[in-house]
Design a protein around this motif. Structure first.
Motif, short mmCIF file in Angstrom:
data_model
loop_
_atom_site.label_atom_id
_atom_site.label_comp_id
_atom_site.label_asym_id
_atom_site.label_seq_id
_atom_site.Cartn_x
_atom_site.Cartn_y
_atom_site.Cartn_z
N ILE A 1 -6.80 -18.10 -22.74
CA ILE A 1 -7.63 -18.39 -21.56
C ILE A 1 -8.52 -17.17 -21.30
O ILE A 1 -8.03 -16.07 -21.05
CB ILE A 1 -6.77 -18.70 -20.33
N GLU B 1 -11.55 -26.95 -19.09
CA GLU B 1 -10.25 -27.63 -19.05
C GLU B 1 -10.38 -29.14 -19.22
O GLU B 1 -9.50 -29.79 -19.77
CB GLU B 1 -9.54 -27.33 -17.71
N MET C 1 -10.59 -29.72 -22.97
CA MET C 1 -9.68 -28.99 -23.84
C MET C 1 -8.68 -29.87 -24.57
O MET C 1 -8.32 -29.55 -25.72
CB MET C 1 -8.96 -27.89 -23.04
N ALA D 1 -8.55 -28.88 -28.43
CA ALA D 1 -7.33 -28.28 -28.96
C ALA D 1 -6.87 -28.97 -30.24
O ALA D 1 -6.26 -28.36 -31.11
CB ALA D 1 -6.22 -28.32 -27.92
N SER E 1 -9.07 -21.48 -27.75
CA SER E 1 -9.46 -20.69 -26.58
C SER E 1 -10.45 -21.45 -25.74
O SER E 1 -11.17 -22.32 -26.24
CB SER E 1 -10.11 -19.37 -27.04
N TYR E 2 -10.51 -21.09 -24.45
CA TYR E 2 -11.55 -21.69 -23.61
C TYR E 2 -11.87 -20.77 -22.44
O TYR E 2 -11.06 -19.96 -22.01
CB TYR E 2 -11.13 -23.08 -23.10
N SER F 1 -12.39 -20.16 -18.67
CA SER F 1 -11.83 -20.83 -17.49
C SER F 1 -12.45 -20.32 -16.21
O SER F 1 -12.08 -19.27 -15.69
CB SER F 1 -10.31 -20.63 -17.44
N SER G 1 -4.59 -23.23 -14.54
CA SER G 1 -5.07 -23.09 -15.92
C SER G 1 -3.92 -22.77 -16.86
O SER G 1 -3.82 -23.31 -17.96
CB SER G 1 -6.12 -21.97 -16.01
N ARG G 2 -3.04 -21.87 -16.40
CA ARG G 2 -1.93 -21.42 -17.23
C ARG G 2 -0.92 -22.56 -17.46
O ARG G 2 -0.49 -22.80 -18.60
CB ARG G 2 -1.26 -20.23 -16.57
N TYR H 1 -2.61 -25.19 -19.77
CA TYR H 1 -2.78 -24.76 -21.16
C TYR H 1 -1.43 -24.71 -21.87
O TYR H 1 -1.30 -25.14 -23.02
CB TYR H 1 -3.46 -23.39 -21.20
#
Length: 311
Positions: free
Chosen positions: A11, A194, A197, A201, A207-208, A210, A220-221, A224
């Motif tokens: 992230i 997001e 993603m 993915a 990766s992205y 955020s 986000s965490r 992901y």
């Protein structure tokens, strides 16, 4: 000095450019924004890029932003800067980034003009060959690469460690990932990354960027981790509960991709005040209240759990 040819993964943090009510860059608020992202475990800091209103800051403000990032981060994570504009300006910003201690840079699309593939190659070549710093090329708007152009750039310039995609053509993205493999990293740079993603993915994007991490990074965490861990039900729940409502607000007006971040930070108690520079506009009151409701519901359903120590 040996430069590690490796792009940040995971992230990616994209701080804003906080402005005071008189329009002056707020250095203290910027430092707090960057520190927050580092403390929340984001893998890198991309300073003075799209979320940092690259289009609206002058060179002295740019320098202050990079200096602040370098000071706050203090080597904990890689720092990448945004560079772009005409070739002369882009090269000047690459040199400045190197002098100030950045680890690399993200090349934003050339200003205004839509070029042929030969022209795009020559633009990126002119910028990249001036420095040994790591470079990430950014595909979006008027900079859409063919596979051949990307291959040629990667073959000729080992400085290129990543390609960020903000275009969203999955057929083209697959051409890149399947052909180039692990020669470079692939970063999802779509607006509100997001949202897309789950698709990215599956085709090799690890990766992205955020924007949401500026105000609710724990979402986000969780999202992901669920995505990588194959927890489809949790991914779906967060998508429906959080991502889609936020994205509907973001799409309500042009420029909300930036102003939504600052409004979210303000709602979460950060010293930002939502101020943006034209042509971007601040959130309208109705949309601001909608955002408040979404964040409130999000925190109720997915509360922040503070860890004693974050690695």
């Amino acid at each position: 000095m040996t430069i590690e040819r490796k792009s940040p993964t995971g992230i990616l943090g994209f701080p804003t450019a906080p402005f005071k009510e008189n329009g002056v860059l707020d250095e203290n608020a910027l430092a707090a924004n960057i520190q927050f992202l580092v403390d929340e475990g984001l893998s890198s800091i991309f300073i003075a890029c799209g979320s940092g209103e690259f289009h609206a800051i002058n060179k002295s403000e740019y320098q202050v932003m990079v200096e602040t990032a370098v000071k706050v981060v203090n080597g904990k994570v890689p720092i990448y800067t945004g560079v772009g504009g005409n070739i002369t300006t882009a090269i000047e910003l690459v040199k400045l980034s190197k002098d100030l201690g950045a680890d690399g840079y993200l090349i934003l699309p050339p200003y205004l003009i839509v070029g042929e593939q030969k022209g795009l190659y020559n633009y990126y070549k002119a910028v990249i060959e001036t420095s040994e710093l790591n470079a990430i090329i950014y595909q979006r708007d008027n900079a859409i690469f063919s596979l051949e152009t990307v291959q040629r750039l990667v073959d000729n310039f080992p400085q290129i460690v990543g390609l960020k995609d903000g275009y969203g053509n999955m057929e083209l993205a697959l051409e890149f990932t399947q052909t180039l493999g692990d020669r470079i990293e692939f970063l999802n740079g779509m607006p509100f990354a997001e949202i897309t993603m789950p698709a990215y993915a599956n085709i090799g994007f690890n990766s992205y960027s955020s924007a949401m991490s500026n105000y609710i990074p724990h979402i986000s965490r969780i999202y992901y981790d669920a995505l990588l861990g194959g927890n489809k039900e949790l991914v779906r729940q967060i998508y429906v509960d959080v991502m889609l409502p936020l994205n509907r607000i973001r799409q309500a007006r042009k420029g909300y991709a930036v102003s939504l971040i600052k409004a979210g930070m303000e709602i979460m108690g950060m010293d930002v005040r939502g101020t943006v520079r034209p042509p971007v506009i601040e959130l309208e009151k109705a949309h601001y209240h909608q955002l408040e409701a979404v964040i409130k519901n999000t925190l109720e359903k997915y509360p922040i759990v503070k860890e004693e120590v974050r690695s």
